[in-house]
Motif scaffolding. Structure first.
Motif, PDB file in Angstrom:
ATOM      1  N   ALA A  91       0.852  -1.192   0.000  1.00  0.00           N
ATOM      2  CA  ALA A  91       0.000   0.000   0.000  1.00  0.00           C
ATOM      3  C   ALA A  91       0.889   1.243   0.000  1.00  0.00           C
ATOM      4  O   ALA A  91       2.101   1.151   0.203  1.00  0.00           O
ATOM      5  CB  ALA A  91      -0.897   0.012   1.235  1.00  0.00           C
ATOM      6  N   VAL A  92       0.246   2.375  -0.194  1.00  0.00           N
ATOM      7  CA  VAL A  92       0.901   3.650   0.079  1.00  0.00           C
ATOM      8  C   VAL A  92       0.611   3.990   1.535  1.00  0.00           C
ATOM      9  O   VAL A  92      -0.550   3.975   1.951  1.00  0.00           O
ATOM     10  CB  VAL A  92       0.382   4.764  -0.847  1.00  0.00           C
ATOM     11  CG1 VAL A  92       1.040   6.089  -0.489  1.00  0.00           C
ATOM     12  CG2 VAL A  92       0.639   4.404  -2.303  1.00  0.00           C
ATOM     13  N   TYR A  93       1.652   4.262   2.275  1.00  0.00           N
ATOM     14  CA  TYR A  93       1.520   4.563   3.695  1.00  0.00           C
ATOM     15  C   TYR A  93       1.648   6.065   3.912  1.00  0.00           C
ATOM     16  O   TYR A  93       2.576   6.704   3.394  1.00  0.00           O
ATOM     17  CB  TYR A  93       2.594   3.817   4.495  1.00  0.00           C
ATOM     18  CG  TYR A  93       2.275   2.358   4.658  1.00  0.00           C
ATOM     19  CD1 TYR A  93       2.355   1.477   3.575  1.00  0.00           C
ATOM     20  CD2 TYR A  93       1.863   1.845   5.885  1.00  0.00           C
ATOM     21  CE1 TYR A  93       2.042   0.136   3.713  1.00  0.00           C
ATOM     22  CE2 TYR A  93       1.553   0.500   6.032  1.00  0.00           C
ATOM     23  CZ  TYR A  93       1.640  -0.346   4.934  1.00  0.00           C
ATOM     24  OH  TYR A  93       1.318  -1.674   5.084  1.00  0.00           O
ATOM     25  N   TYR A  94       0.715   6.611   4.689  1.00  0.00           N
ATOM     26  CA  TYR A  94       0.666   8.035   4.975  1.00  0.00           C
ATOM     27  C   TYR A  94       0.781   8.272   6.470  1.00  0.00           C
ATOM     28  O   TYR A  94       0.257   7.494   7.268  1.00  0.00           O
ATOM     29  CB  TYR A  94      -0.673   8.626   4.530  1.00  0.00           C
ATOM     30  CG  TYR A  94      -0.971   8.513   3.060  1.00  0.00           C
ATOM     31  CD1 TYR A  94      -1.607   7.389   2.558  1.00  0.00           C
ATOM     32  CD2 TYR A  94      -0.634   9.541   2.183  1.00  0.00           C
ATOM     33  CE1 TYR A  94      -1.897   7.274   1.204  1.00  0.00           C
ATOM     34  CE2 TYR A  94      -0.926   9.440   0.827  1.00  0.00           C
ATOM     35  CZ  TYR A  94      -1.552   8.306   0.352  1.00  0.00           C
ATOM     36  OH  TYR A  94      -1.843   8.203  -0.985  1.00  0.00           O
ATOM     37  N   CYS A  95       1.418   9.386   6.840  1.00  0.00           N
ATOM     38  CA  CYS A  95       1.325   9.806   8.233  1.00  0.00           C
ATOM     39  C   CYS A  95       0.423  11.030   8.307  1.00  0.00           C
ATOM     40  O   CYS A  95       0.312  11.810   7.350  1.00  0.00           O
ATOM     41  CB  CYS A  95       2.689  10.061   8.857  1.00  0.00           C
ATOM     42  SG  CYS A  95       3.748  11.244   8.025  1.00  0.00           S
ATOM     43  N   ALA A  96      -0.235  11.167   9.432  1.00  0.00           N
ATOM     44  CA  ALA A  96      -1.227  12.209   9.621  1.00  0.00           C
ATOM     45  C   ALA A  96      -1.189  12.663  11.073  1.00  0.00           C
ATOM     46  O   ALA A  96      -0.682  11.951  11.950  1.00  0.00           O
ATOM     47  CB  ALA A  96      -2.615  11.688   9.264  1.00  0.00           C
TER      48      ALA A  96
END
Length: 127
Positions: A91-96
């Motif tokens: 997957a594409v991993y995002y931080c938020a």
């Protein structure tokens, strides 16, 4: 607030990767930093989060025991250590980030609750 995720790559099943989320601000009092991921043709889903100024973290059930979220306050960085990776972790991993008052773990897993997002980093796990 700016966030920058890095550390993605290609790894074989069973392998490990460590993602980093660099944060632009020095003060994140009462903030929660989270990792989300989005696989191709799927909705974005919560992975884990950590309170910036408290010793609490929260995980999605599907990563418990395999992924560990941690932080380095001095380096303004949050990490996601991913072990025993599976092809379905691709997957594409995002931080938020989001402002979260109160004491204890932050169990808000909805992406709508997070105000600040960084660009993602691609993780590909081959079988």
């Amino acid at each position: 607030v700016q966030l920058q995720a890095s550390g993605g790559g290609l790894v074989q099943a069973g392998g490990s990767l460590r993602l980093s989320c660099a944060l632009s601000r020095r003060t994140f009092t009462s903030y929660t930093i989270a990792w989300f991921r989005q696989a191709s043709r799927k909705e974005r889903e919560f992975v884990a989060n950590i309170r910036w100024n408290e010793p609490f973290s929260y995980y999605a059930d599907f990563v418990k025991g395999r992924f560990t979220i941690s932080k380095d306050n001095a380096e303004n960085t949050v990490y996601l250590q991913m072990n025993t990776l599976r092809p379905e972790d691709t997957a594409v991993y995002y931080c938020a980030a989001r402002r979260a008052l109160g004491y204890g773990s932050d169990q808000n897993t909805s992406e709508d609750k997070y105000n600040y997002w960084g660009r993602g980093t691609q993780v590909t796990v081959s079988s």
